[in-house]
Design an enzyme around this catalytic site. Structure first.
Site, PDB file in Angstrom:
ATOM      1  N   MET A  77       0.818  -1.208   0.000  1.00  0.00           N
ATOM      2  CA  MET A  77       0.000   0.000   0.000  1.00  0.00           C
ATOM      3  C   MET A  77       0.857   1.267   0.000  1.00  0.00           C
ATOM      4  SD  MET A  77      -3.018  -1.118   2.674  1.00  0.00           S
ATOM      5  CE  MET A  77      -3.963   0.393   2.380  1.00  0.00           C
ATOM      6  N   HIS A  78       0.196   2.380  -0.241  1.00  0.00           N
ATOM      7  CA  HIS A  78       0.712   3.741  -0.007  1.00  0.00           C
ATOM      8  C   HIS A  78       1.752   4.231  -1.015  1.00  0.00           C
ATOM      9  CE1 HIS A  78      -1.254   3.004   3.774  1.00  0.00           C
ATOM     10  NE2 HIS A  78      -0.299   2.209   4.221  1.00  0.00           N
ATOM     11  N   ASP A 233      -2.663  -5.017   0.447  1.00  0.00           N
ATOM     12  CA  ASP A 233      -2.156  -6.322   0.885  1.00  0.00           C
ATOM     13  C   ASP A 233      -2.845  -6.857   2.129  1.00  0.00           C
ATOM     14  OD1 ASP A 233      -0.977  -4.352   2.470  1.00  0.00           O
ATOM     15  OD2 ASP A 233       1.083  -4.959   2.046  1.00  0.00           O
TER      16      ASP A 233
END
Length: 478
Positions: A77-78, A233
């Site tokens: 992520m991110h 995830d």
């Protein structure tokens, strides 16, 4: 058949399952991370494409893919993947564990609107502060940004030609109105971006796009294979282990550490540094505490000790009461509950009696206490955890599992052998998207065994956790 792709930090994993969710084949491709400066963590998206090519070629050699109906995506992520109007990558992706944008994150977080709409602190690892950092430090690149994509969604672009994100991953950007499950024009404007810079949004179990014909021909898939929205995830792992409703939770001992609890309602409490995100399933949310170095901390210590992590942990025997030596696992800062990008790892109270085994125990205990920090933060918000499943590479250590069960005073369940993580969850989401099936297909896997807490040591672990918390307070300003 259905394919799940899990784009991690250190590698891409793929698996194929049949209509009965039996895994028919798996493949992995490794990737590397660049750390050009302290606190920086980057990855070249070209690695993701090369890894995807590699795993499909490997799967093609193991399984006849002509019956594939859907592909699901899970991913780290991110990450800020910046592309121009010609879909060319403008710079290496700034990853989830990069903390360079701590000043920008603090500035955005000082605006109450961010916590009000996203339900979360603006952490340095989130996407919005990274774009603010690029705007402030690389203005010539920022001026060329046409789209901002999360890692798995850049992979989707290559697979399909479409710009699409889904709710669980988008919730980690600091641009999503998490309650409404939509981009916030107001938050985007705070980083000089607009909805035009964002991919369109779908739910994780919805069809997001279809696989490009040339790739289908290349890998032996039929034309028209649908690509599900997928999930970040942890949300995809939640689908994989059947954590989909209130009371269900899992602890993940991967590169990072996650304590993840499903929720039937949106109930944020940003001040606790607990993450409140959309789940990958419609109409559901989840809360989680995140520590940045779990198995990563053990692997770091393993390199120093010059011995494989499995050998280090395998020698420890039965669970012992924590000793005086403490390890704070903050190799790259920490999220829950501290939101501290600057704190760094420490060994404390070393003495002549300290040896390799005692330091190994200290590392495992340090990560365990960080997970207990998240447990305390989540339960303080009213989050219920009635069942806890453990996943990730760290679960190979019985000592570590026993320590976690004892520190949380809660049984920890181990699934039967098999992969029930992000790739499996992504494949389940592909099944839902391709067939219209609902969340009933995301049931919990059979449990192999349950690790019970050691009631004779729960007080010892509670006392050591208090010393651990005091140690953080002592070193956080250094």
């Amino acid at each position: 058949m259905f394919i799940g792709l899990d784009l991690g930090t250190s590698g891409l994993k793929a698996l194929v399952m049949d209509d009965d969710q039996k895994i028919l084949g798996e493949a992995t491709a490794e990737m590397t991370v660049s750390r050009p400066k302290d606190g920086w963590s980057e990855q070249d998206p070209a690695q993701w494409i090369a890894a995807c090519e590699a795993v499909f070629e490997a799967l093609k050699g193991k399984v006849d893919l002509s019956g594939v109906k859907g592909i699901g995506l899970s991913g780290q992520m991110h990450g800020a993947t910046l592309i121009d109007a010609a879909d060319q990558v403008l710079r290496p992706c700034i990853l989830w564990n990069d903390t360079r944008s701590h000043e920008e994150a603090a500035a955005l977080d000082s605006e109450p609107l961010f916590r009000d709409l996203t339900g979360n602190i603006v952490f340095p690892g989130f996407t919005a502060p990274k774009l603010a950092w690029v705007r402030n430090n690389e203005p010539e690149i920022f001026a060329k940004v046409a789209k901002v994509l999360l890692p798995k969604d850049y992979l989707r672009l290559w697979l399909s030609g479409d710009y699409v994100a889904e709710m669980s991953d988008a919730a980690g950007t600091s641009w999503l109105d998490t309650g409404k499950r939509d981009w916030s024009d107001e938050l985007l404007a705070r980083t000089d971006l607009s909805r035009d810079h964002m991919p369109r949004l779908v739910e994780g179990s919805e069809v997001s796009a279809t696989l490009r014909d040339e790739l289908a021909d290349k890998w032996g898939l039929p034309k028209g294979v649908v690509i599900a929205g997928g999930g970040g995830d942890n949300a995809a792992s939640g689908v994989g282990v059947g954590v989909a409703k209130a009371g269900e939770a899992f602890v993940s001992l991967g590169t990072s550490g996650v304590l993840f609890a499903a929720s039937d309602a949106y109930q944020p409490d940003a001040a606790t540094a607990v993450h409140t995100f959309c789940h990958a399933l419609p109409g559901t949310w989840h809360q989680m505490g995140v520590i940045l170095a779990a198995a990563d901390a053990l692997n770091w210590y393993s390199k120093l000790a010059g011995e494989p992590a499995a050998d280090l942990t395998g020698r420890l025997g039965t669970l012992q009461a924590p000793g005086r030596t403490l390890f704070l696992p903050y190799l790259g800062g920490e999220r829950t509950p501290h939101n501290d990008a600057r704190v760094r790892a420490q060994f404390l109270n070393l003495d002549h009696a300290s040896d390799r085994d005692s330091l190994t125990r200290a590392v495992l205990e340090g990560v365990t206490f960080a997970i207990r920090d998240s447990f305390v933060a989540l339960t303080a918000t009213g989050t219920k955890m009635e069942r806890l499943i453990a996943v990730g590479g760290g679960t190979r250590s019985d000592y570590w599992l026993k320590a976690i069960a004892t520190a949380l005073n809660m049984p920890v369940e181990l699934p039967v052998s098999g992969d029930f993580g992000g790739a499996f969850g992504a494949a389940r989401l592909a099944l839902m998207a391709a067939t219209g099936a609902g969340a009933e297909v995301a049931s919990a896997p059979p449990i192999d065994r349950t690790v019970e807490p050691d009631s004779t040591l729960t007080d010892d672990f509670a006392e050591a956790h208090e010393r651990y918390r005091a140690a953080y307070q002592a070193v956080k300003g250094l």
